[in-house]
Scaffold this active site. Sequence first.
Site, PDB file in Angstrom:
ATOM      1  N   ALA A  54      64.646   4.153  17.516  1.00 57.97           N
ATOM      2  CA  ALA A  54      65.612   5.170  17.085  1.00 57.97           C
ATOM      3  C   ALA A  54      67.050   4.759  17.400  1.00 57.97           C
ATOM      4  CB  ALA A  54      65.289   6.501  17.764  1.00 57.97           C
ATOM      5  N   PHE A  55      67.218   3.996  18.462  1.00 57.03           N
ATOM      6  CA  PHE A  55      68.561   3.555  18.838  1.00 57.03           C
ATOM      7  C   PHE A  55      69.193   2.690  17.752  1.00 57.03           C
ATOM      8  CE2 PHE A  55      71.668   1.134  21.393  1.00 57.03           C
ATOM      9  CZ  PHE A  55      72.281   2.163  22.086  1.00 57.03           C
ATOM     10  N   GLU A  56      68.360   1.984  16.979  1.00 57.10           N
ATOM     11  CA  GLU A  56      68.860   1.084  15.924  1.00 57.10           C
ATOM     12  C   GLU A  56      69.032   1.791  14.575  1.00 57.10           C
ATOM     13  OE1 GLU A  56      66.303  -0.042  18.108  1.00 57.10           O
ATOM     14  OE2 GLU A  56      67.919  -1.019  19.217  1.00 57.10           O
ATOM     15  N   VAL A  79      61.458  10.275  19.238  1.00 59.63           N
ATOM     16  CA  VAL A  79      61.819  10.002  20.626  1.00 59.63           C
ATOM     17  C   VAL A  79      61.102  11.041  21.496  1.00 59.63           C
ATOM     18  CG1 VAL A  79      63.694   9.469  22.215  1.00 59.63           C
ATOM     19  CG2 VAL A  79      64.093   9.330  19.757  1.00 59.63           C
ATOM     20  N   ILE A  80      60.272  10.528  22.416  1.00 62.43           N
ATOM     21  CA  ILE A  80      59.469  11.420  23.266  1.00 62.43           C
ATOM     22  C   ILE A  80      59.993  11.329  24.697  1.00 62.43           C
ATOM     23  CG2 ILE A  80      57.138  11.979  24.081  1.00 62.43           C
ATOM     24  CD1 ILE A  80      56.058  10.616  21.525  1.00 62.43           C
ATOM     25  N   THR A  84      62.380   9.483  32.726  1.00 63.31           N
ATOM     26  CA  THR A  84      63.679   8.900  33.095  1.00 63.31           C
ATOM     27  C   THR A  84      64.754   9.398  32.132  1.00 63.31           C
ATOM     28  OG1 THR A  84      63.577   6.996  31.607  1.00 63.31           O
ATOM     29  CG2 THR A  84      62.419   6.788  33.714  1.00 63.31           C
ATOM     30  N   HIS A  86      66.279   7.834  30.049  1.00 63.00           N
ATOM     31  CA  HIS A  86      66.294   7.004  28.841  1.00 63.00           C
ATOM     32  C   HIS A  86      66.299   7.852  27.568  1.00 63.00           C
ATOM     33  CE1 HIS A  86      65.876   3.051  27.049  1.00 63.00           C
ATOM     34  NE2 HIS A  86      64.928   3.510  26.253  1.00 63.00           N
ATOM     35  N   PHE A 111      68.954  13.653   9.511  1.00 63.62           N
ATOM     36  CA  PHE A 111      68.389  13.450  10.846  1.00 63.62           C
ATOM     37  C   PHE A 111      66.906  13.837  10.846  1.00 63.62           C
ATOM     38  CE2 PHE A 111      68.014  14.824  15.430  1.00 63.62           C
ATOM     39  CZ  PHE A 111      68.235  13.577  15.983  1.00 63.62           C
ATOM     40  N   ARG A 125      54.620  18.244  14.410  1.00 63.38           N
ATOM     41  CA  ARG A 125      55.735  18.142  13.458  1.00 63.38           C
ATOM     42  C   ARG A 125      55.551  17.028  12.426  1.00 63.38           C
ATOM     43  NH1 ARG A 125      56.827  20.559  17.819  1.00 63.38           N
ATOM     44  NH2 ARG A 125      58.514  22.071  18.054  1.00 63.38           N
TER      45      ARG A 125
HETATM   46  N1  INI Z   1      62.740   4.341  20.670  1.00 66.76           N
HETATM   47  C1  INI Z   1      62.230   5.348  19.946  1.00 66.76           C
HETATM   48  O1  INI Z   1      62.362   5.350  18.710  1.00 66.76           O
HETATM   49  N2  INI Z   1      61.576   6.368  20.567  1.00 66.76           N
HETATM   50  C2  INI Z   1      61.404   6.402  21.917  1.00 66.76           C
HETATM   51  O2  INI Z   1      60.775   7.379  22.421  1.00 66.76           O
HETATM   52  C3  INI Z   1      61.936   5.353  22.710  1.00 66.76           C
HETATM   53  N3  INI Z   1      61.755   5.346  24.138  1.00 66.76           N
HETATM   54  O3  INI Z   1      61.167   6.284  24.673  1.00 66.76           O
HETATM   55  O4  INI Z   1      62.157   4.418  24.796  1.00 66.76           O
HETATM   56  C4  INI Z   1      62.623   4.305  22.030  1.00 66.76           C
HETATM   57  N4  INI Z   1      63.136   3.277  22.720  1.00 66.76           N
HETATM   58  C5  INI Z   1      63.558   2.041  22.092  1.00 66.76           C
HETATM   59  C6  INI Z   1      64.997   2.113  21.591  1.00 66.76           C
HETATM   60  O5  INI Z   1      65.105   2.959  20.458  1.00 66.76           O
HETATM   61  C7  INI Z   1      65.506   0.729  21.181  1.00 66.76           C
HETATM   62  O6  INI Z   1      64.725   0.212  20.146  1.00 66.76           O
HETATM   63  C8  INI Z   1      65.510  -0.279  22.342  1.00 66.76           C
HETATM   64  O7  INI Z   1      66.155   0.265  23.472  1.00 66.76           O
HETATM   65  C9  INI Z   1      66.253  -1.577  21.926  1.00 66.76           C
HETATM   66  O8  INI Z   1      67.629  -1.294  21.627  1.00 66.76           O
END
Ligand code: INI
Length: 153
Positions: A54-56, A79-80, A84, A86, A111, A125
């Site tokens: 999700a970060f990307e 994202v669960i 932490t 994170h 979104f 969901r």
């Molecule tokens: N990415 C997700 O899409 N969902 C998550 O729950 C998640 N957790 O829990 O860590 C997650 N992490 C990876 C993140 O999105 C990046 O791909 C990684 O940090 C590399 O940049």
Amino acid sequence: MVEGEIAAGGRKVAIVAARFNDFIVASLLKGATSAWLERGGAAEDLLVARVPGAFELPVAARKLAAAGRYDAVVALGCVIRGGTPHFEYVAGECARGLQQAALESGVPVIFGVLTVDTVEQAIERAAVGAGNKGGEAMEAALEMAALLARLGT
Ligand code: INI
């Protein structure tokens, strides 16, 4: 009053979907694709791009939105919450970045990312049929594409 109709005929849409938690994201992707086809979209007018997590999503969504080829971009992920902080970083930056991509490009970036406390909430969901958040995200994309076209943007 001015509104956008939910119709895919003649539109081009890009989906960007995370691979992380794919046991959920695959169902969101299925829901979004089904909604696209049910609303009259052509298979060749729907692009699906995959990113690691999700970060990307924002950087890929921004690129697709800026390309000028798509009426809307649908971002899908899950994202669960863990034990932490994170979760807060990944979910927060994902939401912020997607909105930024929409505002910078003027193209709707939807979104369709689940941000949930438990796997059970995610499964609920992403279930097949009404309530699948991927399908709802596609419908929001089509509505916004039609609205913006009508508003002349
Ligand atoms: N990415 C997700 O899409 N969902 C998550 O729950 C998640 N957790 O829990 O860590 C997650 N992490 C990876 C993140 O999105 C990046 O791909 C990684 O940090 C590399 O940049």
